[in-house]
Write a protein that holds these residues in place. Structure first.
Motif, PDB file in Angstrom:
ATOM      1  N   ASP A   1      17.396 -18.753  21.323  1.00  0.00           N
ATOM      2  CA  ASP A   1      18.254 -17.892  20.827  1.00  0.00           C
ATOM      3  C   ASP A   1      18.887 -18.231  19.385  1.00  0.00           C
ATOM      4  O   ASP A   1      19.783 -17.660  18.987  1.00  0.00           O
ATOM      5  N   GLN A   2      18.490 -19.338  19.025  1.00  0.00           N
ATOM      6  CA  GLN A   2      19.315 -19.643  17.774  1.00  0.00           C
ATOM      7  C   GLN A   2      18.475 -19.499  16.376  1.00  0.00           C
ATOM      8  O   GLN A   2      17.393 -19.068  16.624  1.00  0.00           O
ATOM      9  N   LYS A   3      19.039 -19.689  15.343  1.00  0.00           N
ATOM     10  CA  LYS A   3      18.168 -19.317  13.898  1.00  0.00           C
ATOM     11  C   LYS A   3      17.284 -20.135  13.906  1.00  0.00           C
ATOM     12  O   LYS A   3      17.265 -21.423  14.351  1.00  0.00           O
ATOM     13  N   ALA A   4      16.222 -19.679  13.246  1.00  0.00           N
ATOM     14  CA  ALA A   4      14.897 -20.663  12.897  1.00  0.00           C
ATOM     15  C   ALA A   4      15.406 -21.748  11.984  1.00  0.00           C
ATOM     16  O   ALA A   4      16.256 -21.486  11.113  1.00  0.00           O
ATOM     17  N   VAL A   5      14.606 -22.980  12.110  1.00  0.00           N
ATOM     18  CA  VAL A   5      14.872 -23.829  11.067  1.00  0.00           C
ATOM     19  C   VAL A   5      13.970 -23.746  10.075  1.00  0.00           C
ATOM     20  O   VAL A   5      12.501 -23.716  10.484  1.00  0.00           O
ATOM     21  N   LEU A   6      14.298 -23.761   8.930  1.00  0.00           N
ATOM     22  CA  LEU A   6      13.217 -23.787   7.689  1.00  0.00           C
ATOM     23  C   LEU A   6      12.897 -25.373   7.246  1.00  0.00           C
ATOM     24  O   LEU A   6      13.638 -25.857   7.025  1.00  0.00           O
ATOM     25  N   LEU A   7      11.535 -25.404   7.268  1.00  0.00           N
ATOM     26  CA  LEU A   7      11.059 -26.694   7.054  1.00  0.00           C
ATOM     27  C   LEU A   7      10.042 -26.632   5.799  1.00  0.00           C
ATOM     28  O   LEU A   7       9.287 -25.504   5.758  1.00  0.00           O
ATOM     29  N   HIS A   8       9.762 -27.539   5.000  1.00  0.00           N
ATOM     30  CA  HIS A   8       8.912 -27.503   3.657  1.00  0.00           C
ATOM     31  C   HIS A   8       8.981 -28.703   2.981  1.00  0.00           C
ATOM     32  O   HIS A   8       9.681 -29.889   3.521  1.00  0.00           O
ATOM     33  N   GLY A   9       8.193 -29.133   2.217  1.00  0.00           N
ATOM     34  CA  GLY A   9       8.136 -30.443   1.221  1.00  0.00           C
ATOM     35  C   GLY A   9       8.712 -30.107  -0.161  1.00  0.00           C
ATOM     36  O   GLY A   9       8.302 -31.206  -0.902  1.00  0.00           O
ATOM     37  N   ILE A  10       9.808 -29.256  -0.181  1.00  0.00           N
ATOM     38  CA  ILE A  10      10.178 -29.123  -1.968  1.00  0.00           C
ATOM     39  C   ILE A  10      11.388 -29.908  -1.949  1.00  0.00           C
ATOM     40  O   ILE A  10      12.387 -29.478  -1.439  1.00  0.00           O
ATOM     41  N   ALA A  11      11.479 -31.179  -2.649  1.00  0.00           N
ATOM     42  CA  ALA A  11      12.429 -31.893  -2.563  1.00  0.00           C
ATOM     43  C   ALA A  11      13.701 -31.202  -3.673  1.00  0.00           C
ATOM     44  O   ALA A  11      14.890 -31.570  -3.108  1.00  0.00           O
ATOM     45  N   ASP A  12      13.513 -30.656  -4.429  1.00  0.00           N
ATOM     46  CA  ASP A  12      14.556 -30.073  -5.301  1.00  0.00           C
ATOM     47  C   ASP A  12      14.945 -28.765  -4.976  1.00  0.00           C
ATOM     48  O   ASP A  12      15.781 -27.827  -5.809  1.00  0.00           O
TER      49      ASP A  12
ATOM     50  N   LEU B   1       3.843 -19.357   2.230  1.00  0.00           N
ATOM     51  CA  LEU B   1       3.367 -20.302   2.949  1.00  0.00           C
ATOM     52  C   LEU B   1       3.633 -21.727   2.695  1.00  0.00           C
ATOM     53  O   LEU B   1       3.284 -22.568   3.472  1.00  0.00           O
ATOM     54  N   ASP B   2       4.493 -21.851   1.864  1.00  0.00           N
ATOM     55  CA  ASP B   2       5.012 -23.525   1.580  1.00  0.00           C
ATOM     56  C   ASP B   2       6.108 -23.550   2.423  1.00  0.00           C
ATOM     57  O   ASP B   2       6.612 -24.700   2.758  1.00  0.00           O
ATOM     58  N   PHE B   3       6.567 -22.709   3.255  1.00  0.00           N
ATOM     59  CA  PHE B   3       7.713 -22.632   4.036  1.00  0.00           C
ATOM     60  C   PHE B   3       7.335 -22.350   5.672  1.00  0.00           C
ATOM     61  O   PHE B   3       6.247 -21.677   5.858  1.00  0.00           O
ATOM     62  N   ARG B   4       7.860 -23.249   6.563  1.00  0.00           N
ATOM     63  CA  ARG B   4       7.713 -22.778   7.926  1.00  0.00           C
ATOM     64  C   ARG B   4       8.952 -22.629   8.633  1.00  0.00           C
ATOM     65  O   ARG B   4      10.009 -23.289   8.401  1.00  0.00           O
ATOM     66  N   PHE B   5       8.968 -21.692   9.218  1.00  0.00           N
ATOM     67  CA  PHE B   5      10.234 -21.280  10.276  1.00  0.00           C
ATOM     68  C   PHE B   5       9.775 -21.724  11.628  1.00  0.00           C
ATOM     69  O   PHE B   5       8.972 -21.298  12.300  1.00  0.00           O
TER      70      PHE B   5
ATOM     71  N   ALA C   1       0.886 -38.666   7.489  1.00  0.00           N
ATOM     72  CA  ALA C   1       1.467 -38.314   6.428  1.00  0.00           C
ATOM     73  C   ALA C   1       1.938 -37.177   6.355  1.00  0.00           C
ATOM     74  O   ALA C   1       1.885 -36.141   7.199  1.00  0.00           O
ATOM     75  N   ARG C   2       2.958 -36.883   5.292  1.00  0.00           N
ATOM     76  CA  ARG C   2       3.803 -35.793   5.120  1.00  0.00           C
ATOM     77  C   ARG C   2       2.863 -34.360   4.990  1.00  0.00           C
ATOM     78  O   ARG C   2       3.176 -33.572   5.792  1.00  0.00           O
ATOM     79  N   ALA C   3       1.665 -34.776   4.177  1.00  0.00           N
ATOM     80  CA  ALA C   3       0.696 -33.526   4.080  1.00  0.00           C
ATOM     81  C   ALA C   3       0.199 -32.890   5.335  1.00  0.00           C
ATOM     82  O   ALA C   3       0.174 -31.812   5.653  1.00  0.00           O
ATOM     83  N   LEU C   4       0.280 -33.857   6.191  1.00  0.00           N
ATOM     84  CA  LEU C   4      -0.405 -33.500   7.774  1.00  0.00           C
ATOM     85  C   LEU C   4       0.563 -32.882   8.560  1.00  0.00           C
ATOM     86  O   LEU C   4       0.589 -31.686   9.151  1.00  0.00           O
ATOM     87  N   ALA C   5       1.741 -33.280   8.333  1.00  0.00           N
ATOM     88  CA  ALA C   5       2.796 -32.777   9.188  1.00  0.00           C
ATOM     89  C   ALA C   5       3.267 -31.331   8.635  1.00  0.00           C
ATOM     90  O   ALA C   5       3.767 -30.771   9.525  1.00  0.00           O
ATOM     91  N   LEU C   6       3.159 -31.156   7.457  1.00  0.00           N
ATOM     92  CA  LEU C   6       3.524 -29.689   7.007  1.00  0.00           C
ATOM     93  C   LEU C   6       2.164 -28.939   6.870  1.00  0.00           C
ATOM     94  O   LEU C   6       2.366 -28.001   6.166  1.00  0.00           O
ATOM     95  N   LYS C   7       1.099 -29.436   7.309  1.00  0.00           N
ATOM     96  CA  LYS C   7      -0.165 -28.599   7.203  1.00  0.00           C
ATOM     97  C   LYS C   7      -0.127 -27.285   7.754  1.00  0.00           C
ATOM     98  O   LYS C   7       0.443 -27.052   8.614  1.00  0.00           O
TER      99      LYS C   7
END
Length: 148
Positions: free
Chosen positions: A30-41, A74-78, A105-111
């Motif tokens: 019931d909480q807001k989605a968490v936005l995950l991504h690999g964009i540092a800036d 699709l650079d972002f995951r909710f 690796a980060r690439a695999l975690a964010l695949k």
């Protein structure tokens, strides 16, 4: 409010064609989605742990960046929901071999997991090798919807 309605309208425009939404577990659905991504800036984003290159937050900047063509939606995951463990439960389950922690690796975690030939879980298990690769192979034998 008007600003919330404007944000919702922009969100729908930015993510209407494709949006990576993942169910993290039965807790906090019931909480807001968490936005995950690999964009540092990305403005408003923070690294989830030092050195991982995986970031959380920055929704407004993500929306603007997608609308401006700077980022792909699709650079972002909710991530919706999570699995909360209490009182040493996770440690017990790891000890009982119900879970296995692995580094990747980060690439695999964010695949992006949409339309992979086989679930990401199997890919990770196969990359781990040894017993974990064998567990994946045995689980795949139970399925007729995936070609190994």
């Amino acid at each position: 409010s008007v600003s919330q309605m404007n944000l919702l309208t922009k969100f729908l425009r930015a993510f209407e064609s494709s949006c990576g939404v993942y169910i993290g577990g039965p807790d906090e659905m019931d909480q807001k989605a968490v936005l995950l991504h690999g964009i540092a800036d990305l403005d408003g984003a923070e690294e989830i742990a030092p050195g991982t290159g995986i970031f959380r937050g920055g929704l407004n900047a993500a929306i603007e960046g997608v609308l401006e063509g700077k980022y792909n939606s699709l650079d972002f995951r909710f991530m919706v929901g999570c699995h909360r463990y209490k009182g040493g439960q996770l440690e017990r389950e790891i000890y009982d071999c119900k879970h296995q922690s692995v580094a990747c690796a980060r690439a695999l975690a964010l695949k992006q997991c949409i339309q992979l030939p086989k679930p990401l879980w199997h890919e990770v298990m196969e990359l781990c090798g040894g017993e974990l690769r064998e567990i994946s192979r045995l689980e795949l034998l139970k399925r007729d919807d995936i070609q190994d």
